[in-house]
Design a protein around this motif. Structure first.
Motif, PDB file in Angstrom:
ATOM      1  N   MET A 257     -11.612   9.545   7.971  1.00 35.24           N
ATOM      2  CA  MET A 257     -10.196   9.204   7.839  1.00 35.24           C
ATOM      3  C   MET A 257      -9.452  10.459   7.394  1.00 35.24           C
ATOM      4  SD  MET A 257      -8.688   5.995   5.640  1.00 35.24           S
ATOM      5  CE  MET A 257      -9.495   6.529   4.114  1.00 35.24           C
ATOM      6  N   PHE A 258      -8.380  10.794   8.129  1.00 32.39           N
ATOM      7  CA  PHE A 258      -7.554  11.947   7.780  1.00 32.39           C
ATOM      8  C   PHE A 258      -6.359  11.490   6.962  1.00 32.39           C
ATOM      9  CE2 PHE A 258      -3.881  14.712   8.750  1.00 32.39           C
ATOM     10  CZ  PHE A 258      -4.370  15.905   8.223  1.00 32.39           C
ATOM     11  N   LEU A 259      -6.049  12.229   5.902  1.00 25.13           N
ATOM     12  CA  LEU A 259      -4.960  11.879   4.997  1.00 25.13           C
ATOM     13  C   LEU A 259      -3.969  13.034   4.970  1.00 25.13           C
ATOM     14  CD1 LEU A 259      -7.401  10.534   2.320  1.00 25.13           C
ATOM     15  CD2 LEU A 259      -5.860   9.128   3.666  1.00 25.13           C
ATOM     16  N   GLY A 260      -2.842  12.840   5.643  1.00 23.34           N
ATOM     17  CA  GLY A 260      -1.826  13.874   5.709  1.00 23.34           C
ATOM     18  C   GLY A 260      -0.836  13.779   4.562  1.00 23.34           C
ATOM     19  N   ALA A 261       0.139  14.666   4.569  1.00 23.83           N
ATOM     20  CA  ALA A 261       1.142  14.717   3.508  1.00 23.83           C
ATOM     21  C   ALA A 261       1.942  13.416   3.451  1.00 23.83           C
ATOM     22  CB  ALA A 261       2.090  15.888   3.748  1.00 23.83           C
ATOM     23  N   GLY A 262       2.233  12.972   2.232  1.00 20.92           N
ATOM     24  CA  GLY A 262       3.085  11.812   2.030  1.00 20.92           C
ATOM     25  C   GLY A 262       2.426  10.469   2.211  1.00 20.92           C
ATOM     26  N   VAL A 263       1.129  10.431   2.533  1.00 19.10           N
ATOM     27  CA  VAL A 263       0.432   9.166   2.795  1.00 19.10           C
ATOM     28  C   VAL A 263      -0.264   8.699   1.508  1.00 19.10           C
ATOM     29  CG1 VAL A 263      -1.371   8.014   4.123  1.00 19.10           C
ATOM     30  CG2 VAL A 263       0.065   9.763   5.203  1.00 19.10           C
ATOM     31  N   PRO A 264       0.168   7.584   0.916  1.00 19.30           N
ATOM     32  CA  PRO A 264      -0.501   7.105  -0.290  1.00 19.30           C
ATOM     33  C   PRO A 264      -1.907   6.611   0.038  1.00 19.30           C
ATOM     34  CG  PRO A 264       1.137   5.512   0.455  1.00 19.30           C
ATOM     35  CD  PRO A 264       1.286   6.710   1.330  1.00 19.30           C
ATOM     36  N   HIS A 265      -2.839   6.869  -0.876  1.00 21.30           N
ATOM     37  CA  HIS A 265      -4.223   6.507  -0.607  1.00 21.30           C
ATOM     38  C   HIS A 265      -5.009   6.435  -1.915  1.00 21.30           C
ATOM     39  CE1 HIS A 265      -4.131  10.935  -0.643  1.00 21.30           C
ATOM     40  NE2 HIS A 265      -5.355  10.869  -1.139  1.00 21.30           N
ATOM     41  N   ALA A 266      -6.169   5.817  -1.827  1.00 26.94           N
ATOM     42  CA  ALA A 266      -7.121   5.778  -2.933  1.00 26.94           C
ATOM     43  C   ALA A 266      -8.489   5.458  -2.364  1.00 26.94           C
ATOM     44  CB  ALA A 266      -6.721   4.732  -3.972  1.00 26.94           C
ATOM     45  N   TYR A 267      -9.517   6.013  -2.965  1.00 28.41           N
ATOM     46  CA  TYR A 267     -10.886   5.663  -2.604  1.00 28.41           C
ATOM     47  C   TYR A 267     -11.392   4.619  -3.586  1.00 28.41           C
ATOM     48  CZ  TYR A 267     -10.481  10.088  -0.066  1.00 28.41           C
ATOM     49  OH  TYR A 267     -10.065  11.109   0.752  1.00 28.41           O
ATOM     50  N   ILE A 268     -12.133   3.634  -3.083  1.00 29.21           N
ATOM     51  CA  ILE A 268     -12.608   2.539  -3.936  1.00 29.21           C
ATOM     52  C   ILE A 268     -14.077   2.713  -4.297  1.00 29.21           C
ATOM     53  CG2 ILE A 268     -12.935   0.036  -4.096  1.00 29.21           C
ATOM     54  CD1 ILE A 268     -10.542  -0.296  -2.225  1.00 29.21           C
ATOM     55  N   ASN A 269     -14.932   2.878  -3.306  1.00 27.82           N
ATOM     56  CA  ASN A 269     -16.352   3.120  -3.586  1.00 27.82           C
ATOM     57  C   ASN A 269     -17.044   3.676  -2.352  1.00 27.82           C
ATOM     58  OD1 ASN A 269     -17.517   0.814  -1.975  1.00 27.82           O
ATOM     59  ND2 ASN A 269     -16.327  -0.382  -3.446  1.00 27.82           N
ATOM     60  N   GLY A 270     -18.162   4.348  -2.591  1.00 27.07           N
ATOM     61  CA  GLY A 270     -18.970   4.871  -1.498  1.00 27.07           C
ATOM     62  C   GLY A 270     -19.231   6.364  -1.648  1.00 27.07           C
TER      63      GLY A 270
ATOM     64  N   ASP B 149       5.160  10.569 -12.166  1.00 31.14           N
ATOM     65  CA  ASP B 149       6.542  11.029 -12.053  1.00 31.14           C
ATOM     66  C   ASP B 149       7.190  10.250 -10.907  1.00 31.14           C
ATOM     67  OD1 ASP B 149       8.931  12.369 -11.495  1.00 31.14           O
ATOM     68  OD2 ASP B 149       8.116  14.335 -11.987  1.00 31.14           O
ATOM     69  N   VAL B 150       7.827   9.133 -11.230  1.00 31.49           N
ATOM     70  CA  VAL B 150       8.333   8.233 -10.193  1.00 31.49           C
ATOM     71  C   VAL B 150       9.371   8.899  -9.297  1.00 31.49           C
ATOM     72  CG1 VAL B 150       9.503   6.043  -9.733  1.00 31.49           C
ATOM     73  CG2 VAL B 150       7.742   6.178 -11.519  1.00 31.49           C
ATOM     74  N   PRO B 151      10.394   9.579  -9.824  1.00 27.31           N
ATOM     75  CA  PRO B 151      11.382  10.194  -8.922  1.00 27.31           C
ATOM     76  C   PRO B 151      10.758  11.201  -7.956  1.00 27.31           C
ATOM     77  CG  PRO B 151      12.241  10.108 -11.160  1.00 27.31           C
ATOM     78  CD  PRO B 151      10.794   9.734 -11.237  1.00 27.31           C
ATOM     79  N   GLU B 152       9.855  12.057  -8.456  1.00 27.24           N
ATOM     80  CA  GLU B 152       9.232  13.045  -7.565  1.00 27.24           C
ATOM     81  C   GLU B 152       8.305  12.365  -6.571  1.00 27.24           C
ATOM     82  OE1 GLU B 152       8.623  16.883  -6.024  1.00 27.24           O
ATOM     83  OE2 GLU B 152      10.166  15.989  -7.287  1.00 27.24           O
ATOM     84  N   LEU B 153       7.613  11.347  -7.021  1.00 30.97           N
ATOM     85  CA  LEU B 153       6.743  10.591  -6.122  1.00 30.97           C
ATOM     86  C   LEU B 153       7.541  10.008  -4.966  1.00 30.97           C
ATOM     87  CD1 LEU B 153       3.964   9.148  -5.597  1.00 30.97           C
ATOM     88  CD2 LEU B 153       4.890   7.261  -6.950  1.00 30.97           C
ATOM     89  N   LEU B 154       8.674   9.402  -5.272  1.00 34.43           N
ATOM     90  CA  LEU B 154       9.487   8.779  -4.229  1.00 34.43           C
ATOM     91  C   LEU B 154      10.078   9.815  -3.275  1.00 34.43           C
ATOM     92  CD1 LEU B 154      11.319   6.109  -6.412  1.00 34.43           C
ATOM     93  CD2 LEU B 154       9.389   5.748  -4.862  1.00 34.43           C
TER      94      LEU B 154
END
Length: 387
Positions: free
Chosen positions: A243-256, A279-284
Protein backbone atom coordinates in the motif's frame (compact mmCIF):
# COMPACT_ATOMS: atom_id res chain seq x y z
CA UNK A 1 29.15 -4.81 -1.27
CA UNK A 2 28.82 -4.62 2.52
CA UNK A 3 26.83 -6.64 5.03
CA UNK A 4 24.74 -4.33 7.20
CA UNK A 5 24.45 -4.31 10.95
CA UNK A 6 21.13 -2.65 11.74
CA UNK A 7 19.49 -1.07 14.76
CA UNK A 8 16.15 -2.22 16.20
CA UNK A 9 13.96 0.59 17.53
CA UNK A 10 12.02 -0.45 20.69
CA UNK A 11 8.90 1.71 20.30
CA UNK A 12 6.08 0.78 22.67
CA UNK A 13 3.72 -0.33 19.87
CA UNK A 14 6.18 -2.93 18.57
CA UNK A 15 5.67 -6.67 18.62
CA UNK A 16 7.75 -8.60 21.14
CA UNK A 17 8.08 -11.62 18.83
CA UNK A 18 7.74 -10.81 15.10
CA UNK A 19 11.22 -9.42 14.38
CA UNK A 20 13.00 -12.01 16.56
CA UNK A 21 11.10 -14.80 14.77
CA UNK A 22 12.16 -13.42 11.38
CA UNK A 23 15.78 -13.16 12.50
CA UNK A 24 15.73 -16.56 14.20
CA UNK A 25 16.79 -15.19 17.58
CA UNK A 26 15.28 -15.38 21.06
CA UNK A 27 12.84 -12.58 22.03
CA UNK A 28 14.05 -10.15 24.67
CA UNK A 29 10.58 -9.65 26.12
CA UNK A 30 10.69 -5.99 25.07
CA UNK A 31 8.81 -4.53 22.08
CA UNK A 32 10.83 -4.50 18.85
CA UNK A 33 9.05 -2.15 16.47
CA UNK A 34 11.36 -1.28 13.57
CA UNK A 35 14.66 -2.50 12.18
CA UNK A 36 16.26 0.38 10.25
CA UNK A 37 18.35 -0.10 7.12
CA UNK A 38 19.91 2.99 5.63
CA UNK A 39 21.89 6.13 6.38
CA UNK A 40 19.44 8.04 8.58
CA UNK A 41 21.57 9.84 11.20
CA UNK A 42 19.20 8.72 13.96
CA UNK A 43 20.27 5.08 13.57
CA UNK A 44 22.53 4.51 10.55
CA UNK A 45 23.35 0.99 9.47
CA UNK A 46 26.92 -0.02 10.18
CA UNK A 47 29.38 -1.52 7.72
CA UNK A 48 32.85 -2.82 8.45
CA UNK A 49 33.95 0.50 6.92
CA UNK A 50 31.91 2.51 9.44
CA UNK A 51 28.38 3.98 9.70
CA UNK A 52 26.70 4.09 6.30
CA UNK A 53 26.00 7.83 6.46
CA UNK A 54 29.70 8.52 7.05
CA UNK A 55 30.77 6.09 4.32
CA UNK A 56 28.50 7.88 1.83
CA UNK A 57 29.62 11.34 2.97
CA UNK A 58 33.26 10.38 2.41
CA UNK A 59 32.67 9.61 -1.31
CA UNK A 60 29.06 10.19 -2.44
CA UNK A 61 29.72 9.63 -6.15
CA UNK A 62 31.47 6.32 -5.53
CA UNK A 63 28.71 5.01 -3.26
CA UNK A 64 25.57 6.51 -4.83
CA UNK A 65 26.61 7.13 -8.43
CA UNK A 66 26.93 10.48 -10.16
CA UNK A 67 23.34 10.47 -11.48
CA UNK A 68 21.82 9.89 -8.03
CA UNK A 69 23.99 12.60 -6.47
CA UNK A 70 22.90 15.07 -9.15
CA UNK A 71 19.23 14.27 -8.58
CA UNK A 72 19.02 13.82 -4.80
CA UNK A 73 22.20 15.33 -3.40
CA UNK A 74 25.07 13.55 -1.62
CA UNK A 75 22.92 11.37 0.62
CA UNK A 76 20.77 8.24 0.44
CA UNK A 77 17.24 9.59 -0.13
CA UNK A 78 15.30 6.69 1.41
CA UNK A 79 15.01 4.77 4.67
CA UNK A 80 14.22 1.04 4.54
CA UNK A 81 12.64 -0.75 7.52
CA UNK A 82 11.24 -3.98 8.82
CA UNK A 83 8.14 -2.90 10.77
CA UNK A 84 6.41 -5.06 13.38
CA UNK A 85 3.16 -3.62 14.75
CA UNK A 86 1.98 -5.40 17.89
CA UNK A 87 -0.54 -2.67 18.76
CA UNK A 88 -2.00 0.15 16.63
CA UNK A 89 0.22 3.08 15.67
CA UNK A 90 -0.89 6.69 15.87
CA UNK A 91 -3.31 8.04 13.28
CA UNK A 92 -1.14 10.33 11.16
CA UNK A 93 -0.54 12.21 7.93
CA UNK A 94 2.54 13.52 6.12
CA UNK A 95 2.98 16.87 4.31
CA UNK A 96 3.85 17.30 0.66
CA UNK A 97 7.22 18.80 -0.25
CA UNK A 98 6.03 22.43 -0.45
CA UNK A 99 4.17 22.16 2.87
CA UNK A 100 7.22 20.61 4.55
CA UNK A 101 9.54 23.32 3.25
CA UNK A 102 7.17 26.08 4.35
CA UNK A 103 6.43 24.52 7.73
CA UNK A 104 10.10 23.85 8.50
CA UNK A 105 11.12 27.39 7.54
CA UNK A 106 8.33 28.87 9.70
CA UNK A 107 9.31 26.86 12.77
CA UNK A 108 13.00 27.62 12.22
CA UNK A 109 12.24 31.36 12.12
CA UNK A 110 10.28 30.94 15.35
CA UNK A 111 13.36 29.25 16.93
CA UNK A 112 11.35 26.20 18.01
CA UNK A 113 13.86 23.51 19.08
CA UNK A 114 13.86 20.40 16.89
CA UNK A 115 13.14 18.23 19.93
CA UNK A 116 10.29 20.41 21.25
CA UNK A 117 7.13 18.30 21.82
CA UNK A 118 5.01 20.78 19.85
CA UNK A 119 7.35 20.95 16.84
CA UNK A 120 5.69 19.63 13.67
CA UNK A 121 8.47 19.79 11.08
CA UNK A 122 11.83 18.17 11.84
CA UNK A 123 13.15 18.73 8.30
CA UNK A 124 12.18 20.27 4.96
CA UNK A 125 11.36 17.03 3.15
CA UNK A 126 8.20 15.14 2.34
CA UNK A 127 7.60 11.56 3.51
CA UNK A 128 5.78 9.38 1.00
CA UNK A 129 5.98 5.73 2.06
CA UNK A 130 5.15 2.19 1.01
CA UNK A 131 4.27 -0.71 3.31
CA UNK A 132 4.57 -4.27 1.98
CA UNK A 133 3.17 -7.15 4.04
CA UNK A 134 5.34 -10.09 5.08
CA UNK A 135 2.48 -11.54 7.16
CA UNK A 136 -1.24 -10.72 7.06
CA UNK A 137 -1.26 -7.00 7.82
CA UNK A 138 -4.04 -4.64 8.91
CA UNK A 139 -4.17 -0.89 8.58
CA UNK A 140 -6.29 2.17 7.91
CA UNK A 141 -5.79 4.30 4.82
CA UNK A 142 -7.67 7.25 3.32
CA UNK A 143 -11.24 8.40 3.85
CA UNK A 144 -14.34 6.34 3.29
CA UNK A 145 -17.15 8.09 1.44
CA UNK A 146 -19.32 10.19 3.79
CA UNK A 147 -22.25 7.88 3.02
CA UNK A 148 -20.32 4.77 4.08
CA UNK A 149 -18.98 6.49 7.18
CA UNK A 150 -22.46 7.68 8.16
CA UNK A 151 -23.77 4.13 7.81
CA UNK A 152 -20.91 2.71 9.89
CA UNK A 153 -21.26 5.25 12.70
CA UNK A 154 -25.07 5.05 12.74
CA UNK A 155 -24.82 1.27 13.12
CA UNK A 156 -23.29 1.67 16.56
CA UNK A 157 -26.56 3.07 17.91
CA UNK A 158 -24.79 5.71 20.05
CA UNK A 159 -27.01 8.78 20.52
CA UNK A 160 -24.10 11.21 20.97
CA UNK A 161 -22.78 10.24 17.53
CA UNK A 162 -26.02 11.13 15.72
CA UNK A 163 -24.96 14.77 15.08
CA UNK A 164 -21.93 13.43 13.23
CA UNK A 165 -24.15 11.22 11.08
CA UNK A 166 -26.35 14.22 10.29
CA UNK A 167 -23.29 16.31 9.43
CA UNK A 168 -22.04 13.67 6.98
CA UNK A 169 -25.40 13.56 5.26
CA UNK A 170 -25.86 17.33 5.02
CA UNK A 171 -22.72 18.48 3.19
CA UNK A 172 -20.74 17.73 0.02
CA UNK A 173 -17.98 15.16 0.38
CA UNK A 174 -14.93 17.32 1.09
CA UNK A 175 -16.79 19.71 3.41
CA UNK A 176 -18.43 16.83 5.29
CA UNK A 177 -15.14 15.04 5.93
CA UNK A 178 -13.36 18.24 6.95
CA UNK A 179 -16.14 19.34 9.29
CA UNK A 180 -16.45 15.94 10.92
CA UNK A 181 -12.71 15.53 11.56
CA UNK A 182 -12.60 19.09 12.93
CA UNK A 183 -15.58 18.42 15.20
CA UNK A 184 -14.07 15.20 16.57
CA UNK A 185 -10.65 16.70 17.29
CA UNK A 186 -11.97 19.93 18.87
CA UNK A 187 -14.80 18.44 20.96
CA UNK A 188 -14.81 18.66 24.75
CA UNK A 189 -12.38 15.95 25.88
CA UNK A 190 -14.54 14.60 28.69
CA UNK A 191 -17.66 14.43 26.55
CA UNK A 192 -15.70 12.79 23.72
CA UNK A 193 -14.17 10.25 26.09
CA UNK A 194 -17.65 9.21 27.20
CA UNK A 195 -18.76 8.91 23.56
CA UNK A 196 -15.71 6.83 22.66
CA UNK A 197 -16.29 4.53 25.62
CA UNK A 198 -19.91 3.93 24.62
CA UNK A 199 -18.92 3.42 20.98
CA UNK A 200 -16.22 0.92 21.97
CA UNK A 201 -18.70 -1.17 23.97
CA UNK A 202 -21.06 -1.25 21.00
CA UNK A 203 -18.24 -2.10 18.58
CA UNK A 204 -17.08 -5.04 20.70
CA UNK A 205 -20.65 -6.31 20.97
CA UNK A 206 -21.40 -6.06 17.23
CA UNK A 207 -18.01 -7.26 15.96
CA UNK A 208 -17.59 -7.82 12.22
CA UNK A 209 -16.64 -4.56 10.50
CA UNK A 210 -16.43 -2.88 13.91
CA UNK A 211 -13.79 -5.25 15.28
CA UNK A 212 -10.75 -3.17 14.17
CA UNK A 213 -12.15 -0.09 15.90
CA UNK A 214 -12.91 -2.06 19.07
CA UNK A 215 -9.27 -3.18 19.09
CA UNK A 216 -8.08 0.39 18.62
CA UNK A 217 -10.35 1.61 21.44
CA UNK A 218 -8.97 -1.13 23.71
CA UNK A 219 -5.48 0.34 23.32
CA UNK A 220 -6.57 4.00 23.33
CA UNK A 221 -9.57 4.27 25.69
CA UNK A 222 -11.39 7.57 25.39
CA UNK A 223 -9.13 8.88 22.61
CA UNK A 224 -10.94 11.02 19.98
CA UNK A 225 -8.77 9.28 17.40
CA UNK A 226 -10.99 6.20 17.76
CA UNK A 227 -13.87 8.10 16.14
CA UNK A 228 -11.49 9.72 13.62
CA UNK A 229 -10.29 6.22 12.69
CA UNK A 230 -13.84 5.26 11.72
CA UNK A 231 -13.67 7.80 8.91
CA UNK A 232 -10.92 5.72 7.25
CA UNK A 233 -10.91 2.62 5.07
CA UNK A 234 -9.92 -0.59 6.82
CA UNK A 235 -7.35 -2.47 4.72
CA UNK A 236 -6.10 -6.06 4.94
CA UNK A 237 -2.93 -6.93 3.07
CA UNK A 238 -1.86 -10.48 2.35
CA UNK A 239 1.87 -11.32 2.21
CA UNK A 240 3.42 -9.70 -0.84
CA UNK A 241 0.71 -7.05 -1.17
CA UNK A 242 1.55 -3.41 -0.55
CA UNK A 243 0.00 0.00 0.00
CA UNK A 244 1.39 3.39 -1.03
CA UNK A 245 0.75 6.36 1.26
CA UNK A 246 1.14 9.74 -0.39
CA UNK A 247 1.06 13.25 1.06
CA UNK A 248 -2.08 14.29 2.92
CA UNK A 249 -3.50 10.75 3.25
CA UNK A 250 -4.44 9.89 6.85
CA UNK A 251 -3.41 6.39 7.86
CA UNK A 252 -2.48 4.07 10.70
CA UNK A 253 -1.10 0.56 10.98
CA UNK A 254 -2.97 -1.82 13.30
CA UNK A 255 -0.98 -5.06 13.37
CA UNK A 256 1.30 -7.27 11.33
CA UNK A 257 4.85 -7.60 10.02
CA UNK A 258 5.92 -5.76 6.89
CA UNK A 259 8.70 -3.93 5.17
CA UNK A 260 8.42 -0.18 4.82
CA UNK A 261 10.32 2.20 2.58
CA UNK A 262 10.03 5.98 2.72
CA UNK A 263 11.68 9.22 1.78
CA UNK A 264 14.18 10.29 4.44
CA UNK A 265 12.04 12.50 6.67
CA UNK A 266 10.66 12.66 10.21
CA UNK A 267 7.69 14.90 9.38
CA UNK A 268 4.52 13.51 11.00
CA UNK A 269 1.29 15.30 11.89
CA UNK A 270 -0.84 13.24 14.25
CA UNK A 271 -4.64 12.97 14.24
CA UNK A 272 -5.04 10.91 17.40
CA UNK A 273 -4.32 7.53 19.03
CA UNK A 274 -1.32 9.07 20.73
CA UNK A 275 -0.35 11.03 23.85
CA UNK A 276 1.83 13.24 21.62
CA UNK A 277 1.02 16.72 20.35
CA UNK A 278 -1.89 17.11 17.92
CA UNK A 279 -1.78 20.44 16.07
CA UNK A 280 -5.33 20.60 14.72
CA UNK A 281 -5.04 23.76 12.56
CA UNK A 282 -1.84 22.54 10.86
CA UNK A 283 -3.27 19.06 10.47
CA UNK A 284 -6.34 20.43 8.71
CA UNK A 285 -4.07 22.41 6.37
CA UNK A 286 -2.20 19.26 5.35
CA UNK A 287 -4.94 16.60 5.16
CA UNK A 288 -6.48 15.89 1.76
CA UNK A 289 -10.19 15.37 2.24
CA UNK A 290 -10.74 13.06 -0.71
CA UNK A 291 -12.71 9.84 -0.29
CA UNK A 292 -11.24 6.95 -2.26
CA UNK A 293 -10.71 3.21 -2.06
CA UNK A 294 -7.09 2.53 -1.14
CA UNK A 295 -5.22 0.81 -3.94
CA UNK A 296 -3.63 -2.51 -3.00
CA UNK A 297 -0.40 -2.92 -4.95
CA UNK A 298 0.88 -6.23 -6.22
CA UNK A 299 4.31 -6.57 -7.79
CA UNK A 300 4.49 -6.40 -11.57
CA UNK A 301 6.90 -8.71 -13.39
CA UNK A 302 9.82 -6.93 -14.99
CA UNK A 303 12.99 -7.92 -16.75
CA UNK A 304 15.43 -10.45 -15.28
CA UNK A 305 12.90 -11.81 -12.80
CA UNK A 306 12.44 -8.55 -10.92
CA UNK A 307 8.92 -7.83 -9.59
CA UNK A 308 8.34 -4.09 -9.11
CA UNK A 309 5.94 -2.22 -6.83
CA UNK A 310 4.97 0.78 -8.96
CA UNK A 311 4.87 4.12 -7.09
CA UNK A 312 4.69 7.73 -8.33
CA UNK A 313 7.85 9.08 -6.69
CA UNK A 314 11.59 8.78 -7.34
CA UNK A 315 13.20 8.84 -3.88
CA UNK A 316 12.61 5.11 -3.55
CA UNK A 317 11.80 2.07 -5.63
CA UNK A 318 10.88 -1.29 -4.10
CA UNK A 319 11.04 -4.60 -5.94
CA UNK A 320 11.23 -8.30 -5.16
CA UNK A 321 13.15 -11.30 -6.46
CA UNK A 322 11.96 -14.84 -5.79
CA UNK A 323 15.05 -16.99 -6.38
CA UNK A 324 14.25 -20.61 -7.26
CA UNK A 325 16.50 -23.42 -6.02
CA UNK A 326 19.02 -24.71 -8.59
CA UNK A 327 18.18 -21.84 -10.97
CA UNK A 328 20.90 -19.77 -12.62
CA UNK A 329 22.06 -16.78 -10.59
CA UNK A 330 20.05 -13.62 -11.17
CA UNK A 331 21.88 -10.48 -12.25
CA UNK A 332 21.28 -7.89 -9.50
CA UNK A 333 23.65 -5.23 -10.84
CA UNK A 334 22.18 -1.71 -10.82
CA UNK A 335 23.45 1.75 -11.73
CA UNK A 336 21.84 3.07 -8.55
CA UNK A 337 22.67 2.45 -4.86
CA UNK A 338 20.70 -0.43 -3.39
CA UNK A 339 19.94 -2.22 -0.16
CA UNK A 340 19.01 -5.88 -0.57
CA UNK A 341 17.07 -7.64 2.19
CA UNK A 342 16.48 -11.39 2.47
CA UNK A 343 13.05 -12.17 3.94
CA UNK A 344 12.72 -15.93 3.34
CA UNK A 345 15.00 -18.89 2.69
CA UNK A 346 18.74 -18.42 2.33
CA UNK A 347 20.41 -16.59 -0.53
CA UNK A 348 23.91 -15.94 -1.78
CA UNK A 349 24.58 -12.38 -2.90
CA UNK A 350 28.03 -12.11 -4.40
CA UNK A 351 30.26 -13.77 -1.81
CA UNK A 352 27.89 -13.23 1.11
CA UNK A 353 25.33 -15.70 2.49
CA UNK A 354 22.16 -14.14 3.92
CA UNK A 355 19.25 -15.48 5.93
CA UNK A 356 15.90 -13.88 6.79
CA UNK A 357 16.22 -10.33 8.10
CA UNK A 358 19.82 -9.90 6.90
CA UNK A 359 20.75 -7.19 4.41
CA UNK A 360 23.56 -5.67 2.35
CA UNK A 361 24.40 -2.27 0.88
CA UNK A 362 25.55 -2.32 -2.74
CA UNK A 363 27.18 0.81 -4.23
CA UNK A 364 25.96 2.03 -7.62
CA UNK A 365 27.35 0.04 -10.53
CA UNK A 366 28.74 -2.79 -8.40
CA UNK A 367 28.42 -6.07 -10.31
CA UNK A 368 26.31 -8.53 -8.36
CA UNK A 369 24.51 -11.83 -8.85
CA UNK A 370 22.20 -13.63 -6.45
CA UNK A 371 20.95 -17.19 -6.05
CA UNK A 372 19.06 -19.37 -3.61
CA UNK A 373 21.05 -21.74 -1.39
CA UNK A 374 20.39 -24.91 0.64
CA UNK A 375 17.77 -26.04 -1.88
CA UNK A 376 15.30 -23.43 -0.61
CA UNK A 377 13.46 -20.73 -2.51
CA UNK A 378 14.90 -17.40 -1.44
CA UNK A 379 13.08 -14.06 -1.37
CA UNK A 380 15.03 -10.82 -1.70
CA UNK A 381 13.61 -7.29 -1.63
CA UNK A 382 15.53 -4.51 -3.38
CA UNK A 383 15.37 -0.89 -2.20
CA UNK A 384 16.82 1.68 -4.56
CA UNK A 385 16.00 4.98 -6.32
CA UNK A 386 14.73 6.12 -9.72
CA UNK A 387 17.09 8.27 -11.76
Amino acid sequence: MDRLSNTVRPYAWGSTTAIPELLGVAPTGEPQAELWMGAHPGAPSRLERGPLNEVIAADPVRELGAAAVRKFGPHLPFLFKILAAGTPLSLQVHPDLAQAQQGYATEERAHIPLDAPHRNYKDANHKPELICALTPFEGLCGFRTPRDTAELIAGLGVDSLKPYVDLLQAHPEEAALRELLTAVLTADREEMAATVTEAAVAARHIGGPYAPYAEIAHHFPGDPGVIAAMLLNHVRLEPGEAMFLGAGVPHAYINGLGIEIMANSDNVLRCGLTPKHVDVPELLRVVRFDADDPAVLRPEASERGEEVYDTPIDEFRLSRYVLAPDAAASDLTADTPQILLCTAGRVTLGELDLGPGESVFVPAGEELAGSATNGDTGTVFRATVVI
